[in-house]
Design an enzyme around this catalytic site. Structure first.
Site, PDB file in Angstrom:
ATOM      1  N   ARG A   1     -70.740 -61.038   1.901  1.00  9.71           N
ATOM      2  CA  ARG A   1     -71.795 -61.664   1.021  1.00  9.71           C
ATOM      3  C   ARG A   1     -71.150 -61.518  -0.388  1.00  9.71           C
ATOM      4  O   ARG A   1     -70.304 -60.661  -0.792  1.00  9.71           O
ATOM      5  CB  ARG A   1     -73.127 -61.428   1.125  1.00  9.71           C
TER       6      ARG A   1
ATOM      7  N   ILE B   1     -77.948 -68.505  11.684  1.00  9.36           N
ATOM      8  CA  ILE B   1     -78.791 -68.196  12.931  1.00  9.36           C
ATOM      9  C   ILE B   1     -80.334 -68.566  12.502  1.00  9.36           C
ATOM     10  O   ILE B   1     -81.003 -68.790  13.464  1.00  9.36           O
ATOM     11  CB  ILE B   1     -78.816 -66.554  13.006  1.00  9.36           C
ATOM     12  N   ASP B   2     -80.435 -68.771  11.182  1.00 12.83           N
ATOM     13  CA  ASP B   2     -81.917 -69.120  11.059  1.00 12.83           C
ATOM     14  C   ASP B   2     -82.203 -70.573  11.179  1.00 12.83           C
ATOM     15  O   ASP B   2     -83.201 -71.043  11.293  1.00 12.83           O
ATOM     16  CB  ASP B   2     -82.060 -68.818   9.599  1.00 12.83           C
TER      17      ASP B   2
ATOM     18  N   GLU C   1     -89.005 -62.249  10.083  1.00  8.25           N
ATOM     19  CA  GLU C   1     -88.822 -61.222   9.078  1.00  8.25           C
ATOM     20  C   GLU C   1     -89.155 -61.598   7.758  1.00  8.25           C
ATOM     21  O   GLU C   1     -89.582 -60.913   6.895  1.00  8.25           O
ATOM     22  CB  GLU C   1     -87.403 -60.927   9.185  1.00  8.25           C
TER      23      GLU C   1
ATOM     24  N   GLY D   1     -73.770 -64.197   7.117  1.00  6.32           N
ATOM     25  CA  GLY D   1     -74.199 -63.380   8.120  1.00  6.32           C
ATOM     26  C   GLY D   1     -73.640 -63.808   9.509  1.00  6.32           C
ATOM     27  O   GLY D   1     -73.032 -64.766   9.585  1.00  6.32           O
TER      28      GLY D   1
ATOM     29  N   MET E   1     -79.594 -57.526  17.119  1.00 10.83           N
ATOM     30  CA  MET E   1     -79.304 -57.757  18.602  1.00 10.83           C
ATOM     31  C   MET E   1     -78.842 -59.158  18.866  1.00 10.83           C
ATOM     32  O   MET E   1     -78.153 -59.475  19.675  1.00 10.83           O
ATOM     33  CB  MET E   1     -80.148 -56.983  19.443  1.00 10.83           C
TER      34      MET E   1
HETATM   35  N1  LIG Z   1     -74.319 -71.267  -5.109  1.00  9.24           N
HETATM   36  C1  LIG Z   1     -73.120 -70.756  -4.452  1.00  9.24           C
HETATM   37  N2  LIG Z   1     -72.174 -71.167  -4.916  1.00  9.24           N
HETATM   38  C2  LIG Z   1     -70.898 -70.797  -4.569  1.00  9.24           C
HETATM   39  N3  LIG Z   1     -70.972 -69.567  -3.623  1.00  9.24           N
HETATM   40  C3  LIG Z   1     -71.905 -69.176  -3.155  1.00  9.24           C
HETATM   41  C4  LIG Z   1     -73.242 -69.792  -3.530  1.00  9.24           C
HETATM   42  N4  LIG Z   1     -74.110 -69.168  -2.592  1.00  9.24           N
HETATM   43  C5  LIG Z   1     -73.627 -68.347  -1.858  1.00  9.24           C
HETATM   44  N5  LIG Z   1     -72.260 -68.439  -2.102  1.00  9.24           N
HETATM   45  C6  LIG Z   1     -71.090 -67.622  -1.409  1.00  9.24           C
HETATM   46  O1  LIG Z   1     -71.103 -68.046  -0.082  1.00  9.24           O
HETATM   47  C7  LIG Z   1     -70.930 -66.968   0.947  1.00  9.24           C
HETATM   48  C8  LIG Z   1     -71.973 -66.672   1.864  1.00  9.24           C
HETATM   49  O2  LIG Z   1     -73.248 -66.808   1.278  1.00  9.24           O
HETATM   50  P1  LIG Z   1     -74.804 -66.028   2.051  1.00  9.24           P
HETATM   51  O3  LIG Z   1     -75.831 -66.644   1.341  1.00  9.24           O
HETATM   52  O4  LIG Z   1     -74.439 -64.736   2.108  1.00  9.24           O
HETATM   53  O5  LIG Z   1     -74.522 -66.782   3.414  1.00  9.24           O
HETATM   54  P2  LIG Z   1     -74.530 -68.131   4.142  1.00  9.24           P
HETATM   55  O6  LIG Z   1     -73.419 -68.945   3.783  1.00  9.24           O
HETATM   56  O7  LIG Z   1     -74.559 -67.706   5.576  1.00  9.24           O
HETATM   57  O8  LIG Z   1     -75.909 -68.798   3.801  1.00  9.24           O
HETATM   58  C9  LIG Z   1     -70.976 -65.693  -0.122  1.00  9.24           C
HETATM   59  O9  LIG Z   1     -69.557 -65.321  -0.382  1.00  9.24           O
HETATM   60  C10 LIG Z   1     -71.390 -66.152  -1.399  1.00  9.24           C
HETATM   61  O10 LIG Z   1     -70.741 -65.746  -2.553  1.00  9.24           O
HETATM   62  O1  LIG Z   2     -76.532 -59.312   7.374  1.00  5.61           O
HETATM   63  P1  LIG Z   2     -77.547 -58.926   6.283  1.00  5.61           P
HETATM   64  O2  LIG Z   2     -76.819 -59.138   4.959  1.00  5.61           O
HETATM   65  O3  LIG Z   2     -78.509 -57.873   6.656  1.00  5.61           O
HETATM   66  O4  LIG Z   2     -78.463 -60.281   6.251  1.00  5.61           O
HETATM   67  C1  LIG Z   2     -79.616 -60.260   7.180  1.00  5.61           C
HETATM   68  C2  LIG Z   2     -80.038 -61.779   6.930  1.00  5.61           C
HETATM   69  O5  LIG Z   2     -78.988 -62.709   7.449  1.00  5.61           O
HETATM   70  C3  LIG Z   2     -79.685 -63.655   8.502  1.00  5.61           C
HETATM   71  O6  LIG Z   2     -79.310 -63.415   9.621  1.00  5.61           O
HETATM   72  C4  LIG Z   2     -79.367 -64.962   7.856  1.00  5.61           C
HETATM   73  O7  LIG Z   2     -77.862 -64.942   7.511  1.00  5.61           O
HETATM   74  P2  LIG Z   2     -77.229 -66.267   6.851  1.00  5.61           P
HETATM   75  O8  LIG Z   2     -77.783 -66.868   5.546  1.00  5.61           O
HETATM   76  O9  LIG Z   2     -75.868 -65.911   6.508  1.00  5.61           O
HETATM   77  O10 LIG Z   2     -77.383 -67.341   7.723  1.00  5.61           O
HETATM   78  C5  LIG Z   2     -81.291 -63.530   8.029  1.00  5.61           C
HETATM   79  O11 LIG Z   2     -81.836 -64.047   9.228  1.00  5.61           O
HETATM   80  C6  LIG Z   2     -81.342 -62.234   7.820  1.00  5.61           C
HETATM   81  O12 LIG Z   2     -82.248 -61.858   6.929  1.00  5.61           O
END
Ligand SMILES: Nc1ncnc2c1ncn2[C@@H]1O[C@H](COP(=O)(O)OP(=O)(O)O)[C@@H](O)[C@H]1O
Ligand SMILES: O=P(O)(O)OC[C@H]1O[C@](O)(COP(=O)(O)O)[C@@H](O)[C@@H]1O
Ligand SMILES: [Mg+2]
EC number: 2.7.1.11
Length: 530
Positions: free
Chosen positions: A215, A270-271, A370, A152, A428
C-alpha cells in the site's frame, strides 16, 4: 451518412451530458460502416433519412435514429500518436482461433450498461466490447510488458498474472515480460523479475500474489520515468479502487509525454467495491470460504445454552461479502453491514432481537462486516480512526467490541447467562487460491486485457458488464464506490430471509433514517478521502 445522422439528432439533452468524461462519444461521433441503400430518392425527405439510418450495416450493426445511444469510449494510442503503424493480428494464424466463426471483435460491438429497459426508453450508456481486434499496434518482438499487483490480497491474483504471461506469449508471441515486485513502489525501488510461461506455470494454485504487493508508494513521475527508462510499452496493473486511480494517473502522464505505452487496469478487490463491473474476481471464492466460518459458529452456538456466535467478515465500506455469505448460508440470524446503520438498545434494537431469537431457538449467529458500526465503536472507545499508507481508514475491531457489548448487556442488565463465540476469519477468506469459476473469470480478464493492450487501447479497465467483458475508462470505475444499496431488492431479500430488524424504526432509528438520507454524501466523502 454523417449528415443524415446529425439531422435526426435529438434536441433533448443526451445522457452523455450527465457524464463527466472526456471520452463520451455520441452516435454522431461513432464511426459507422458503410450503409447499403435502396431506392430512397422518391420518399419524402424525413422518411429517406429514417430509411437511411435503419438500413442494415454490412457487419450487422443496425443504427437507429438518435435514440440516446452513448458510447463511453476508452482512449486509443492513436489519440496522441496519430501516425502509429498497425499490423494484422497474429491471432489470424492462431491454431486456437482457426475455426472460430468471428475471431475479431468488431469496433461496432458494444456492451450496454443497463439491460433492464422499458419500451421506448433511451438506449443509454455502452462500453466497447473486449476481445481481439483485427489490427494490433505492437509488433510481437517489440513488446516489453510488465505486471504489477497493488493493495490487499484477493483469491485469483496469481491466476491473472499467469494468464497475462501465457496470453501474451501463446497468443501474440511476446517473450519480454517483467514482474514488478512489491506494488507501485517496486517500479522505482526494486529489481524486476523475468516472467515466462514456465516461471508462472503453477502459481494459480497458490493464494496471495507471486509478485508481492504494498500500500502507498505511488509516485507517478518516478513510475513513468522508470517505465520509460526500461522501454516498457505495456503495463498491466492489478488492483482495487486505489490502484486504478494510480493507473489513471500513470496513463495521463504517459499521454502527456506522448509515449507508446498501453496502460491496462485489471480490477481486484475482495470487497467487491469497484463500480460498473458485475463482480470482482475472488469474491465468490471468499464467500465460499466464509461459509466455513459461519458453519463453525453455528455448530458452536447450537451445542451450548444461549449461544451467540459472531463472525466478522471483510468489507471496509461495502458489505457485499457479509450480505452474500448470509444469503448463501441460512444459519445466520442477523447481518450487519457498513451501509445499514444499526443500534443496540431499546425497541427495534439488536439486543431486543437477540433476546427474542434466543427465546425461540436458544442460539443465534450474527455476521458483521468489519466496516459496520465504526462510528459507534470509535465513540464508545474514544478513539479516532487512523489511515493506512494508501489513505484507507484503519478500522477498529467491531467484532470484538460487539461481543463485549452483548456480553455486558445480557450478564449485567438482563441477568441472563449467554455463551459468546467470536470468530474472525477475515484474512483467511482472502488468502486462499481461487475456486474453479473464479479461475475461469481471471483467465477471461487477463486475456481481455492482453487483447486490449495489443489493439492499442490505453487507460482502460477490463471487466464484465452484464456478463459481457468490456473495456471501461478507468476514471469511470474510480469515480464511485460500489456499495450495497439499501433501496435495492438484494438487501430486502436478505431482510426477508433472516427476518432481522431493518433498524429503521424504533427508539434508536431516527439517526439511522438521517444516515440513510445522507448516505450518498457520506459515500462521496469516503471516496474523496481515499
Ligand atoms: N488516489 C490515488 N492516486 C494514486 N495512487 C493511489 C491513489 N489511491 C491509492 N493509490 C495507490 O494504489 C495502491 C493500492 O491502493 P490501496 O487503496 O491500498 O488498495 P486497492 O487498490 O486494493 O484499493 C497503493 O500503492 C496506493 O498508493
Ligand atoms: O491488508 P490490510 O492492509 O490489512 O487491509 C485489510 C483491508 O483490505 C481489504 O481486504 C480491502 O483491500 P483492498 O482495498 O486492497 O481491496 C479490506 O476488506 C480490509 O479492510
Ligand atoms: Mg480499495
Amino acid at each position: 451518412m454523417e449528415a443524415s445522422i446529425s439531422l435526426l439528432g435529438s434536441t433533448k439533452p443526451s445522457l452523455s451530458s450527465l457524464i463527466p468524461s472526456s471520452n463520451v462519444l455520441h452516435r454522431r461521433d461513432f464511426p459507422l460502416p458503410a450503409l447499403k441503400l435502396k431506392k430512397v430518392s422518391v420518399l419524402p425527405r424525413i422518411l429517406q433519412q429514417k430509411r437511411l439510418i435503419r438500413a442494415q450495416c454490412s457487419d450487422g450493426f443496425k443504427p437507429e435514429e438518435d435514440d440516446g445511444f452513448v458510447l463511453e469510449d476508452v482512449p486509443h494510442l492513436t489519440k496522441f500518436l496519430p501516425d502509429l503503424p498497425s499490423y494484422p493480428n497474429p491471432l489470424k494464424e492462431s491454431q486456437a482461433y482457426a475455426i472460430v466463426k468471428r475471431t475479431f471483435v468488431s469496433s461496432e460491438d458494444v456492451v450496454a450498461q443497463n439491460i433492464v429497459v422499458q419500451k421506448g426508453s433511451k438506449r443509454g450508456v455502452h462500453f466497447r466490447r473486449a476481445g481481439p481486434r483485427e489490427r494490433v499496434y505492437f509488433r510481437s518482438d517489440e513488446v516489453k510488458a510488465c505486471i504489477v499487483t497493488c493493495g490487499g490480497l484477493c483469491p485469483g491474483i496469481n491466476t491473472v498474472i499467469r494468464e497475462i504471461v501465457c496470453g501474451l506469449n501463446n497468443m501474440y508471441g511476446v517473450n519480454n515480460i517483467l514482474g514488478i515486485q512489491g506494488g507501485y513502489r517496486g517500479f522505482y525501488s526494486k529489481n524486476t523479475m523475468t516472467l515466462t510461461p514456465k516461471v508462472v506455470n503453477d502459481i494459480h494454485k497458490r493464494g496471495g500474489t507471486f509478485l508481492q504487493t504494498s500500500r502507498g508508494g505511488h509516485d507517478t513521475v518516478k513510475i513513468v520515468d522508470n517505465i520509460q527508462d526500461r522501454g516498457i510499452n505495456q503495463v498491466y496493473i492489478i488492483g482495487g479502487d486505489g490502484t486504478q486511480k494510480g493507473a489513471e494517473k500513470i496513463y495521463q502522464e504517459v499521454e502527456r509525454r506522448g509515449l507508446q505505452v498501453a496502460v491496462s487496469g485489471i480490477p481486484k478487490t475482495i470487497d467487491n467495491d469497484i463500480a460498473v463491473i458485475d463482480k470482482s474476481f475472488g469474491f465468490d471464492t471468499a464467500v465460499e470460504e466464509a461459509q466455513r466460518a459461519i458453519n463453525a459458529a453455528h455448530v458452536e452456538v447450537e451445542s451450548v445454552e444461549n449461544g451467540v456466535g459472531i463472525v466478522k467478515l471483510m468489507g471496509r465500506y461495502s458489505g457485499f461479502i457479509a450480505m452474500i455469505a448470509t444469503l448463501a448460508n441460512r444459519d445466520v440470524d442477523c447481518c450487519l453491514i457498513p451501509e445499514s446503520p444499526f443500534f443496540l438498545e431499546g425497541k427495534g434494537g439488536l439486543f431486543e432481537f437477540i433476546e427474542q431469537r434466543l427465546k425461540e431457538n436458544r442460539h443465534m449467529v450474527i455476521v458483521i462486516a468489519e466496516g459496520a458500526g465504526q462510528d459507534y465503536v470509535s465513540q464508545s472507545m474514544h478513539v479516532s480512526g487512523t489511515k493506512d499508507a494508501s489513505g484507507n481508514r484503519l478500522l477498529l475491531d467491531v467484532g470484538l467490541w460487539l461481543t463485549q457489548q452483548i456480553k455486558d448487556h445480557f450478564t449485567n442488565v438482563r441477568k441472563m447467562m449467554i455463551n459468546m463465540k467470536y470468530i474472525d476469519p477475515t484474512y483467511m477468506i482472502r488468502a486462499i487460491p481461487s475456486n474453479a469459476s473464479d479461475n475461469v473469470y481471471c483467465t477471461l480478464l487477463a486475456q481481455s486485457a492482453v487483447h486490449g493492450a495489443m489493439a492499442g487501447y490505453s487507460g482502460f479497465t477490463v471487466g464484465p458488464v452484464n456478463s459481457r467483458h468490456a473495456y471501461i475508462p478507468i476514471s469511470r470505475v474510480t469515480e464511485m464506490t460500489n456499495t450495497v444499496k439499501l433501496t435495492d431488492r438484494m438487501w430486502a431479500r436478505l431482510l426477508a430471509s433472516t427476518n432481522q430488524p431493518s433498524f429503521l424504526t424504533g427508539e434508536g432509528a431516527l439517526q439511522n433514517v438521517i444516515d440513510m438520507e445522507t448516505q450518498e454524501k457520506i459515500d462521496n466523502m469516503k471516496i474523496s478521502s481515499i
